[in-house]
Scaffold this motif. Structure first.
Motif, mmCIF file in Angstrom:
data_model
loop_
_atom_site.group_PDB
_atom_site.id
_atom_site.type_symbol
_atom_site.label_atom_id
_atom_site.label_comp_id
_atom_site.label_asym_id
_atom_site.label_seq_id
_atom_site.Cartn_x
_atom_site.Cartn_y
_atom_site.Cartn_z
ATOM 1 N N GLY A 111 0.723 -1.426 -0.100
ATOM 2 C CA GLY A 111 0.115 -0.128 0.082
ATOM 3 C C GLY A 111 0.717 1.124 0.119
ATOM 4 N N ALA A 112 1.900 1.070 -0.767
ATOM 5 C CA ALA A 112 3.030 2.264 -0.672
ATOM 6 C C ALA A 112 2.412 3.560 -1.583
ATOM 7 C CB ALA A 112 4.463 2.167 -1.053
ATOM 8 N N ARG A 113 2.455 4.724 -1.374
ATOM 9 C CA ARG A 113 2.404 5.664 -2.154
ATOM 10 C C ARG A 113 3.448 6.693 -2.363
ATOM 11 N NH1 ARG A 113 -0.483 6.050 2.348
ATOM 12 N NH2 ARG A 113 -0.734 7.948 3.690
ATOM 13 N N VAL A 114 3.436 7.348 -3.142
ATOM 14 C CA VAL A 114 4.656 8.680 -3.434
ATOM 15 C C VAL A 114 3.799 9.882 -2.988
ATOM 16 C CG1 VAL A 114 5.960 9.957 -4.975
ATOM 17 C CG2 VAL A 114 5.473 7.298 -5.446
ATOM 18 N N ALA A 115 4.228 10.317 -2.045
ATOM 19 C CA ALA A 115 3.800 11.691 -1.306
ATOM 20 C C ALA A 115 4.513 12.940 -1.843
ATOM 21 C CB ALA A 115 4.039 11.667 0.308
ATOM 22 N N ALA A 116 5.890 12.701 -2.288
ATOM 23 C CA ALA A 116 6.409 14.045 -2.854
ATOM 24 C C ALA A 116 7.797 13.325 -3.804
ATOM 25 C CB ALA A 116 7.037 14.661 -1.732
ATOM 26 N N PHE A 117 8.066 13.903 -4.649
ATOM 27 C CA PHE A 117 9.170 13.524 -5.749
ATOM 28 C C PHE A 117 9.643 14.729 -6.451
ATOM 29 C CE2 PHE A 117 11.132 10.840 -8.358
ATOM 30 C CZ PHE A 117 11.125 11.102 -9.705
ATOM 31 N N GLY A 118 11.065 14.605 -6.603
ATOM 32 C CA GLY A 118 11.757 15.716 -7.451
ATOM 33 C C GLY A 118 12.726 16.262 -6.581
ATOM 34 N N GLY A 119 13.768 16.876 -7.591
ATOM 35 C CA GLY A 119 14.906 17.630 -7.132
ATOM 36 C C GLY A 119 15.981 16.880 -6.126
ATOM 37 N N GLY A 120 15.890 15.509 -6.274
ATOM 38 C CA GLY A 120 16.742 14.732 -5.532
ATOM 39 C C GLY A 120 16.192 14.304 -4.220
ATOM 40 N N ARG A 121 14.719 14.284 -4.097
ATOM 41 C CA ARG A 121 14.230 13.943 -3.035
ATOM 42 C C ARG A 121 13.010 13.131 -3.267
ATOM 43 N NH1 ARG A 121 15.742 16.776 1.654
ATOM 44 N NH2 ARG A 121 16.912 18.653 1.182
ATOM 45 N N ALA A 122 12.574 12.201 -2.445
ATOM 46 C CA ALA A 122 11.112 11.666 -2.487
ATOM 47 C C ALA A 122 10.663 11.188 -1.443
ATOM 48 C CB ALA A 122 11.653 10.303 -3.271
ATOM 49 N N VAL A 123 9.562 11.208 -0.989
ATOM 50 C CA VAL A 123 8.628 10.533 0.265
ATOM 51 C C VAL A 123 7.695 9.720 -0.120
ATOM 52 C CG1 VAL A 123 7.361 11.534 2.275
ATOM 53 C CG2 VAL A 123 9.141 13.131 0.982
ATOM 54 N N LEU A 124 7.918 8.556 0.377
ATOM 55 C CA LEU A 124 6.944 7.287 0.353
ATOM 56 C C LEU A 124 6.262 7.199 1.565
ATOM 57 C CD1 LEU A 124 9.000 4.574 -1.520
ATOM 58 C CD2 LEU A 124 7.514 6.078 -2.457
ATOM 59 N N ALA A 125 5.025 7.132 1.481
ATOM 60 C CA ALA A 125 4.222 6.824 2.871
ATOM 61 C C ALA A 125 3.622 5.418 2.690
ATOM 62 C CB ALA A 125 3.181 8.000 2.824
ATOM 63 N N ILE A 126 3.332 4.724 3.986
ATOM 64 C CA ILE A 126 2.476 3.486 3.891
ATOM 65 C C ILE A 126 1.623 3.438 5.249
ATOM 66 C CG2 ILE A 126 2.907 1.101 4.486
ATOM 67 C CD1 ILE A 126 5.896 1.351 2.879
ATOM 68 N N ASP A 127 0.533 3.461 5.049
ATOM 69 C CA ASP A 127 -0.458 3.024 6.095
ATOM 70 C C ASP A 127 -0.233 1.803 7.028
ATOM 71 O OD1 ASP A 127 -1.427 5.847 5.691
ATOM 72 O OD2 ASP A 127 -3.073 5.212 4.526
ATOM 73 N N VAL A 128 0.001 1.905 8.163
ATOM 74 C CA VAL A 128 -0.028 0.825 8.862
ATOM 75 C C VAL A 128 -1.198 -0.050 9.250
ATOM 76 C CG1 VAL A 128 0.927 -0.147 11.143
ATOM 77 C CG2 VAL A 128 2.099 1.773 10.180
ATOM 78 N N ARG A 129 -1.099 -1.347 8.970
ATOM 79 C CA ARG A 129 -2.135 -2.317 9.054
ATOM 80 C C ARG A 129 -1.593 -3.681 9.688
ATOM 81 N NH1 ARG A 129 -1.200 -2.505 3.362
ATOM 82 N NH2 ARG A 129 -1.317 -4.797 2.607
ATOM 83 N N ASP A 130 -2.582 -4.342 10.222
ATOM 84 C CA ASP A 130 -2.077 -5.667 10.986
ATOM 85 C C ASP A 130 -1.080 -6.563 10.046
ATOM 86 O OD1 ASP A 130 -3.243 -4.939 13.104
ATOM 87 O OD2 ASP A 130 -5.017 -6.158 12.836
ATOM 88 N N GLU A 131 -1.501 -6.636 8.933
ATOM 89 C CA GLU A 131 -0.654 -7.621 7.948
ATOM 90 C C GLU A 131 0.775 -7.130 7.795
ATOM 91 O OE1 GLU A 131 -5.003 -7.544 6.758
ATOM 92 O OE2 GLU A 131 -3.452 -5.929 6.864
ATOM 93 N N LEU A 132 1.210 -5.882 8.217
ATOM 94 C CA LEU A 132 2.552 -5.441 8.022
ATOM 95 C C LEU A 132 3.310 -5.422 9.480
ATOM 96 C CD1 LEU A 132 1.751 -2.121 5.673
ATOM 97 C CD2 LEU A 132 2.365 -4.695 5.196
ATOM 98 N N ARG A 133 2.627 -5.834 10.608
ATOM 99 C CA ARG A 133 3.110 -5.740 11.718
ATOM 100 C C ARG A 133 3.909 -7.310 11.933
ATOM 101 N NH1 ARG A 133 0.471 -1.550 14.593
ATOM 102 N NH2 ARG A 133 -1.478 -1.100 13.646
ATOM 103 N N GLN A 134 4.950 -7.100 12.903
ATOM 104 C CA GLN A 134 5.534 -8.305 13.305
ATOM 105 C C GLN A 134 4.949 -8.928 14.826
ATOM 106 O OE1 GLN A 134 6.496 -7.286 16.356
ATOM 107 N NE2 GLN A 134 8.715 -6.942 16.544
ATOM 108 N N GLN A 135 5.520 -9.835 15.233
ATOM 109 C CA GLN A 135 4.650 -10.529 16.386
ATOM 110 C C GLN A 135 4.388 -9.798 17.706
ATOM 111 O OE1 GLN A 135 7.836 -11.366 15.371
ATOM 112 N NE2 GLN A 135 9.023 -11.233 17.258
ATOM 113 N N ASN A 136 5.130 -8.700 17.915
ATOM 114 C CA ASN A 136 5.118 -7.688 19.016
ATOM 115 C C ASN A 136 4.230 -6.636 18.848
ATOM 116 O OD1 ASN A 136 6.713 -9.289 20.869
ATOM 117 N ND2 ASN A 136 8.542 -8.634 19.677
ATOM 118 N N GLY A 137 3.564 -6.492 17.370
ATOM 119 C CA GLY A 137 2.891 -5.368 17.108
ATOM 120 C C GLY A 137 3.512 -4.167 16.380
ATOM 121 N N PHE A 138 4.966 -4.202 16.460
ATOM 122 C CA PHE A 138 5.325 -3.265 15.602
ATOM 123 C C PHE A 138 5.534 -3.415 14.173
ATOM 124 C CE2 PHE A 138 8.010 -3.866 19.502
ATOM 125 C CZ PHE A 138 7.404 -3.179 20.465
ATOM 126 N N LEU A 139 5.518 -2.167 13.446
ATOM 127 C CA LEU A 139 5.677 -2.464 11.983
ATOM 128 C C LEU A 139 7.005 -3.052 11.630
ATOM 129 C CD1 LEU A 139 4.504 -1.358 9.322
ATOM 130 C CD2 LEU A 139 6.090 0.377 9.167
#
Length: 147
Positions: free
Chosen positions: A29-57
């Motif tokens: 579920g990644a998305r590009v939030a900003a891009f250009g000029g030698g910079r990029a920002v990707l964002a991912i909303d946390v959901r249960d399928e992306l967590r490990q056994q202790n609940g952290f991403l």
């Protein structure tokens, strides 16, 4: 979403199309939030399928985000014909929050390679932010970097 190059939106739209063509990026579920000029920002909303056994991403999601954000940042200067040459991630603290934001920037770019840094920031429900990991990577031109 923002085109941070100062150019018109086609740069951002192109980056969004490239990300959308990556099956794994769609899976997380990644998305590009900003891009250009030698910079990029990707964002991912946390959901249960992306967590490990202790609940952290899961650290693999953090590594993916660093890898892809670094490659997009480098691609904004080297062109679209690039691949990751190396990436390393240092985990600083557990990743807790509702959204992961990977902010990458080019530190140095030559004709065939770029070195980039990335901060992996967890955004809490209340908008608070905390850096949970940092990454550094090299990105290589594979087809002349045109386009």
């Amino acid at each position: 979403m923002t085109d941070i190059s100062g150019d018109s939106t086609p740069g951002l739209e192109f980056a969004q199309a490239v990300l959308a063509a990556q099956p794994f990026s769609r899976l997380v579920g990644a998305r590009v939030a900003a891009f250009g000029g030698g910079r990029a920002v990707l964002a991912i909303d946390v959901r249960d399928e992306l967590r490990q056994q202790n609940g952290f991403l899961h650290g693999g999601v953090l590594a993916y985000a660093a890898d892809n954000a670094i490659t997009f940042a480098a691609g904004s200067t080297l062109g679209s014909g690039v691949l990751t040459g190396s990436v390393s991630v240092q985990y600083l603290r557990p990743a807790v929050g509702v959204t992961l934001r990977a902010e990458a920037r080019v530190v140095h770019a030559g004709r065939r390679q770029a070195v980039c840094d990335c901060e992996l920031i967890m955004v809490a429900e209340d908008g608070g932010e905390l850096v949970c990991a940092i990454g550094r990577g090299t990105v290589l031109v594979v087809d002349g970097g045109a386009g």
